[in-house]
Scaffold this motif. Structure first.
Motif: not given
Ligand code: P6P
Length: 337
Positions: A281-294
């Motif tokens: 969850n934390p890594m997904a939040f970071i990746i989405e906020q950086a414009g990625g997908r999780a």
């Protein structure tokens, strides 16, 4: 030359993004930064002092605990207890939630889920390790916080971040308004803003997966790996394979260079290996906020129901176009979906 901006200054400056903020989240983030500096000091000299090695105990997953795992866990729990802004800590190193019930924490409204030292098996071979943290606001409004306060979906996170103890120590975090990276300057003992507004490239050319588990992978993953390895100049394939075995280090590289990290289900991990609450969850939040997908190959990580503290999940995260391609192949081999 622009002035150095420390983590503390940045947190205070960004507090205005939250009109009702009274400084508690800012204090919590600073507390985490303090513990990270202490852990970094020990990680940096792990080979010199008697802090390597196993202590003969195991965590809730039956994994042997190393001295540095336990040390890191104690540092973060201590910093969060002293800071007074956290009412529950959920840690990979503790079977049960750690309830912080002290005078200063009586009215604390934040819950912190943490993997205090991710990838610790790499310590002995001097490979980068990391800390992963996730912050929620408690849902219950009266009395002591309860375990259900820690079982919220990833979409409910108010902040998340990681610390990578590598060639330099970096703290990267988001509060839902972008991702910013801070590098520790040992000469002043401060994390200083070094990577403002981090964005992961939409396209990437690095895939990160433990191919030793190939025979146990779902067919869609096998097909995606073969796709990555095919010669195709137009799409710059074959991609490069990079796998450090430390999620924080693999993910940090992928945010900067672009790429995909996959830990799918395997025979030994039929629900995936990585934990939803304090890794995915934390890594997904970071990746989405950086414009990625999780996702987990099918479902967005941040939307997944959280039924237990140490629940595991498959994870596909990184550059959006790479994750979409991997999901396409997962669906091709899962016609029932
Ligand atoms: P494997 C470290 O133990 C960890 O939790 C992650 O940091 C890392 O990505 C993964 O497990 C490595 O697992 O099975 O490939 O050794």
């Amino acid at each position: 030359m622009s002035a150095v901006k420390t983590l503390g200054q940045f947190i205070i400056e960004k507090q205005k993004d939250f009109p009702y903020a009274k400084g508690e989240l800012s204090r919590l983030l600073r507390d985490i930064g303090i513990a990270a500096k202490i852990v970094n000091r020990e990680v940096n000299k792990a080979g010199l002092v008697d802090i390597l090695g196993e202590i003969g105990t195991t965590n809730s997953h039956g994994e042997s605990q190393k001295k540095l795992d336990v040390f890191a866990n104690e540092q973060f729990i201590s910093a969060l207890t002293c800071g007074g802004e956290c009412c529950i800590v959920v840690s990979e190193e503790n079977d049960d939630p750690v309830y912080i019930d002290s005078e200063v924490s009586r009215d604390a409204k934040y819950i912190v889920a943490i993997d205090p030292l991710d990838g610790s098996s790499n310590i002995d071979v001097n490979v980068a390790v990391g800390t992963i943290f996730s912050i929620y606001r408690r849902k219950s409004t009266v009395g002591k916080a309860v375990v259900e306060d820690a079982l919220q979906k990833g979409i409910e996170q108010v902040a998340a971040g990681y610390v990578v103890y590598g060639s330099s120590a970096m703290l990267v975090y988001t509060t839902g308004k972008g991702v910013n990276g801070f590098t520790l300057d040992p000469s002043i003992g401060e994390f200083c803003l070094s990577h403002p507004d981090m964005k992961i490239p939409k396209e990437g050319y690095i895939y990160s997966i433990n191919e030793g588990n190939y025979v146990h992978f779902p067919d869609g993953v096998k097909k995606y790996i073969k796709y990555c390895q095919v010669m195709d100049k137009e799409t710059q394939r074959p991609y490069s394979s990079r796998y450090i075995g430390s999620m924080v280090a693999d993910l940090h590289r992928n945010i900067i260079k672009g790429g995909i990290f996959i830990y799918p289900t395997t025979a030994s991990a039929p629900r995936g290996k990585l934990r939803l609450v304090y890794e995915c969850n934390p890594m997904a939040f970071i990746i989405e906020q950086a414009g990625g997908r999780a996702t987990d190959g099918f479902e967005r990580i941040l939307d997944k129901e959280v039924g237990s503290l140490h629940q595991r999940s498959a994870i596909f995260l990184g550059s959006e176009n790479m994750v979409l391609k991997a999901e396409e192949m997962m669906r091709d081999f899962s016609p029932e979906l």
